[in-house]
Design a protein around this motif. Structure first.
Motif, PDB file in Angstrom:
ATOM      1  N   CYS A 316       9.930   3.026  14.522  1.00  0.00           N
ATOM      2  CA  CYS A 316      10.216   1.727  13.898  1.00  0.00           C
ATOM      3  C   CYS A 316      11.634   1.321  14.297  1.00  0.00           C
ATOM      4  N   THR A 317      12.596   1.454  13.395  1.00  0.00           N
ATOM      5  CA  THR A 317      14.012   1.217  13.675  1.00  0.00           C
ATOM      6  C   THR A 317      14.829   2.151  12.802  1.00  0.00           C
ATOM      7  N   PRO A 318      16.107   2.408  13.150  1.00  0.00           N
ATOM      8  CA  PRO A 318      16.950   3.208  12.259  1.00  0.00           C
ATOM      9  C   PRO A 318      17.066   2.612  10.859  1.00  0.00           C
ATOM     10  N   ALA A 319      17.090   1.270  10.763  1.00  0.00           N
ATOM     11  CA  ALA A 319      17.180   0.642   9.437  1.00  0.00           C
ATOM     12  C   ALA A 319      15.939   0.930   8.613  1.00  0.00           C
ATOM     13  N   VAL A 320      14.766   0.895   9.242  1.00  0.00           N
ATOM     14  CA  VAL A 320      13.530   1.221   8.540  1.00  0.00           C
ATOM     15  C   VAL A 320      13.525   2.690   8.134  1.00  0.00           C
ATOM     16  N   ALA A 321      13.996   3.578   9.014  1.00  0.00           N
ATOM     17  CA  ALA A 321      14.048   5.005   8.679  1.00  0.00           C
ATOM     18  C   ALA A 321      14.946   5.244   7.473  1.00  0.00           C
ATOM     19  N   ASP A 322      16.066   4.523   7.392  1.00  0.00           N
ATOM     20  CA  ASP A 322      16.974   4.673   6.256  1.00  0.00           C
ATOM     21  C   ASP A 322      16.339   4.156   4.966  1.00  0.00           C
ATOM     22  N   ALA A 323      15.540   3.101   5.085  1.00  0.00           N
ATOM     23  CA  ALA A 323      14.878   2.509   3.918  1.00  0.00           C
ATOM     24  C   ALA A 323      13.387   2.828   3.937  1.00  0.00           C
ATOM     25  N   ALA A 324      13.046   4.046   4.324  1.00  0.00           N
ATOM     26  CA  ALA A 324      11.656   4.401   4.623  1.00  0.00           C
ATOM     27  C   ALA A 324      10.731   4.218   3.429  1.00  0.00           C
ATOM     28  N   CYS A 325      11.175   4.585   2.236  1.00  0.00           N
ATOM     29  CA  CYS A 325      10.289   4.472   1.069  1.00  0.00           C
ATOM     30  C   CYS A 325      10.032   3.013   0.711  1.00  0.00           C
ATOM     31  N   ALA A 326      11.037   2.155   0.867  1.00  0.00           N
ATOM     32  CA  ALA A 326      10.844   0.729   0.618  1.00  0.00           C
ATOM     33  C   ALA A 326       9.878   0.140   1.639  1.00  0.00           C
ATOM     34  N   PHE A 327      10.023   0.539   2.898  1.00  0.00           N
ATOM     35  CA  PHE A 327       9.118   0.054   3.938  1.00  0.00           C
ATOM     36  C   PHE A 327       7.701   0.550   3.680  1.00  0.00           C
ATOM     37  N   ALA A 328       7.582   1.805   3.299  1.00  0.00           N
ATOM     38  CA  ALA A 328       6.253   2.376   3.044  1.00  0.00           C
ATOM     39  C   ALA A 328       5.547   1.645   1.916  1.00  0.00           C
ATOM     40  N   VAL A 329       6.258   1.367   0.821  1.00  0.00           N
ATOM     41  CA  VAL A 329       5.595   0.705  -0.306  1.00  0.00           C
ATOM     42  C   VAL A 329       5.249  -0.737   0.052  1.00  0.00           C
ATOM     43  N   ALA A 330       6.040  -1.355   0.939  1.00  0.00           N
ATOM     44  CA  ALA A 330       5.694  -2.700   1.417  1.00  0.00           C
ATOM     45  C   ALA A 330       4.425  -2.657   2.263  1.00  0.00           C
ATOM     46  N   LYS A 331       4.315  -1.658   3.143  1.00  0.00           N
ATOM     47  CA  LYS A 331       3.121  -1.549   3.992  1.00  0.00           C
ATOM     48  C   LYS A 331       1.885  -1.212   3.163  1.00  0.00           C
ATOM     49  N   LEU A 332       2.050  -0.372   2.157  1.00  0.00           N
ATOM     50  CA  LEU A 332       0.920  -0.056   1.284  1.00  0.00           C
ATOM     51  C   LEU A 332       0.465  -1.299   0.521  1.00  0.00           C
ATOM     52  N   ALA A 333       1.423  -2.099   0.076  1.00  0.00           N
ATOM     53  CA  ALA A 333       1.067  -3.331  -0.626  1.00  0.00           C
ATOM     54  C   ALA A 333       0.413  -4.326   0.321  1.00  0.00           C
ATOM     55  N   GLU A 334       0.898  -4.378   1.553  1.00  0.00           N
ATOM     56  CA  GLU A 334       0.287  -5.276   2.540  1.00  0.00           C
ATOM     57  C   GLU A 334      -1.183  -4.920   2.742  1.00  0.00           C
ATOM     58  N   LYS A 335      -1.450  -3.642   2.875  1.00  0.00           N
ATOM     59  CA  LYS A 335      -2.833  -3.201   3.058  1.00  0.00           C
ATOM     60  C   LYS A 335      -3.668  -3.474   1.817  1.00  0.00           C
ATOM     61  N   ARG A 336      -3.077  -3.260   0.653  1.00  0.00           N
ATOM     62  CA  ARG A 336      -3.834  -3.407  -0.601  1.00  0.00           C
ATOM     63  C   ARG A 336      -4.114  -4.862  -0.951  1.00  0.00           C
ATOM     64  N   PHE A 337      -3.099  -5.735  -0.744  1.00  0.00           N
ATOM     65  CA  PHE A 337      -3.207  -7.086  -1.261  1.00  0.00           C
ATOM     66  C   PHE A 337      -3.483  -8.154  -0.202  1.00  0.00           C
ATOM     67  N   SER A 338      -3.618  -7.753   1.042  1.00  0.00           N
ATOM     68  CA  SER A 338      -3.816  -8.754   2.089  1.00  0.00           C
ATOM     69  C   SER A 338      -5.084  -9.565   1.888  1.00  0.00           C
ATOM     70  N   SER A 339      -6.074  -8.983   1.210  1.00  0.00           N
ATOM     71  CA  SER A 339      -7.317  -9.719   0.972  1.00  0.00           C
ATOM     72  C   SER A 339      -7.672  -9.779  -0.506  1.00  0.00           C
ATOM     73  N   SER A 340      -6.635  -9.493  -1.367  1.00  0.00           N
ATOM     74  CA  SER A 340      -6.914  -9.461  -2.798  1.00  0.00           C
ATOM     75  C   SER A 340      -5.668  -9.865  -3.558  1.00  0.00           C
ATOM     76  N   GLU A 341      -5.834 -10.393  -4.738  1.00  0.00           N
ATOM     77  CA  GLU A 341      -4.712 -10.799  -5.562  1.00  0.00           C
ATOM     78  C   GLU A 341      -4.515  -9.895  -6.769  1.00  0.00           C
ATOM     79  N   THR A 342      -5.363  -8.868  -6.903  1.00  0.00           N
ATOM     80  CA  THR A 342      -5.259  -8.016  -8.088  1.00  0.00           C
ATOM     81  C   THR A 342      -5.051  -6.578  -7.676  1.00  0.00           C
ATOM     82  N   PRO A 343      -4.347  -5.769  -8.490  1.00  0.00           N
ATOM     83  CA  PRO A 343      -4.080  -4.383  -8.153  1.00  0.00           C
ATOM     84  C   PRO A 343      -5.292  -3.493  -8.376  1.00  0.00           C
ATOM     85  N   ASN A 344      -5.126  -2.206  -7.958  1.00  0.00           N
ATOM     86  CA  ASN A 344      -6.192  -1.234  -8.196  1.00  0.00           C
ATOM     87  C   ASN A 344      -6.446  -1.067  -9.693  1.00  0.00           C
TER      88      ASN A 344
END
Length: 344
Positions: A316-344
């Motif tokens: 990715c990038t050094p900035a993403v590696a430093d903020a890895a958990c924030a990036f990960a939770v953003a990617k997980l949310a992208e996958k979860r909510f890209s076609s839905s408006e409600t959580p699990n």
């Protein structure tokens, strides 16, 4: 959909968008917990307005909160206040997201869940069937076994993770040196270290050239700048020395010794984890601001030296590696909510 991930720690705030924009900001929450909403505004000033905010945290452990439940509630309410009308979802160690109000009601499932978000995303993203995530930050190290494209950790809470060697409370900036070594080499012998917060691992790695010094960075043990000269002074104070008794060579020798001790502490934890494995770890994923130390750990540990390396900084990038958990939770949310408006 524009998704922003937040990783709210006790000493650092991290933000990352699912498209890879990332930022980190120092903030010692125990000194001014009421400022968290303002600090989030400063952290995210350069980000576009998100459609969804995904949150994970470790700040609930800060000693300004009487309990983790109090800390979780404070963090989530601060995010909600800052977010306004933007939906806020919080990652759980059980997997999946909870709405903000529901997350406040289940503090043990959302407390200290950032490592789980990172392990969940990494294991799936890189299709890891047998691996180890090594995430080294300013304060702690996470060693998370990965299997079958998901986390294989046996601990979920911080006490469980400490007991299982999946959380090692040592990092590259904030760890007091007296928590690592009892004594260091000094002019032909060994000198015991003062049991005081005179210096931290940041001074070690500035001295060794692994962390860049900074005149404007004063979040140090004595509040003075994080320069090479000031790091030497702080290291010397650990031996009860002043600047006339502790040279640049003395500083380098002491710093290298402490760095070696820290590496051995991590290698011992890796050895314990490896004994639980039926087969050696095939893949290592390295992340965090301490990726340089993770690289050394991979070379120093016989259990890891034949593993394939994946560096988040390179992928990715050094900035993403430093903020890895924030990036990960953003990617997980992208996958979860890209076609839905409600959580699990």
């Amino acid at each position: 959909m524009n998704i922003l991930g937040l990783d709210i720690g006790g000493a650092n705030l991290k933000a990352a968008a699912a498209d890879g924009q990332a930022a980190s900001r120092s903030f010692e929450i125990w000194k001014a917990p009421e400022r968290l909403t303002d600090e989030l505004q400063l952290l995210t000033a350069d980000f576009p307005q998100p459609d969804i905010i995904a949150v994970t945290m470790t700040a609930e452990l800060a000693d300004c909160f009487a309990t983790k439940a109090e800390g979780v509630a404070h963090v989530i309410r601060a995010v909600v206040d800052w977010a306004g009308e933007i939906p806020v979802y919080v990652w759980r160690t059980a997997g999946g997201f909870a709405e903000a109000a529901a997350a406040i009601d289940e503090p043990q499932r959302v407390a200290a869940a950032n490592w789980h978000a990172l392990a969940t995303w990494v294991a799936d993203q890189f299709e890891i069937e047998n691996g180890l995530l090594i995430d080294i930050g300013s304060t702690t190290t996470d060693l998370i076994p990965l299997a079958g494209r998901k986390s294989a950790a046996i601990g979920l809470t911080d006490p469980q993770r400490l007991q299982s060697s999946e959380l090692i409370y040592t990092g590259i900036r904030r760890t007091p040196l007296c928590a690592l070594a009892v004594s260091v080499p000094y002019r032909g012998g060994y000198c015991p270290l003062a049991a005081e917060w005179f210096a931290t691992t940041q001074d070690v790695y500035i001295t060794l050239g692994d962390i860049a010094p900074g005149e404007d960075h004063c979040e140090t043990a004595d509040g003075r700048p994080a320069t090479v000269d000031m790091s030497r002074a702080r290291l010397g104070r650990m031996l009860c020395c002043d600047s006339e008794e502790f040279s640049d060579d003395d500083a380098r020798i002491a710093a290298q010794y402490i760095a070696d001790v820290q590496l051995q502490i991590l290698a011992t934890a890796v050895r314990r984890l490896s004994k639980r494995q039926e087969h050696p770890f095939e893949t290592l994923v390295l992340s965090g601001s301490g990726s340089f130390l993770a690289q050394r750990l991979s070379r120093a540990s016989p259990e890891l030296c034949n593993s394939q390396l994946i560096s988040l900084a390179a992928e990715c990038t050094p900035a993403v590696a430093d903020a890895a958990c924030a990036f990960a939770v953003a990617k997980l949310a992208e996958k979860r909510f890209s076609s839905s408006e409600t959580p699990n």
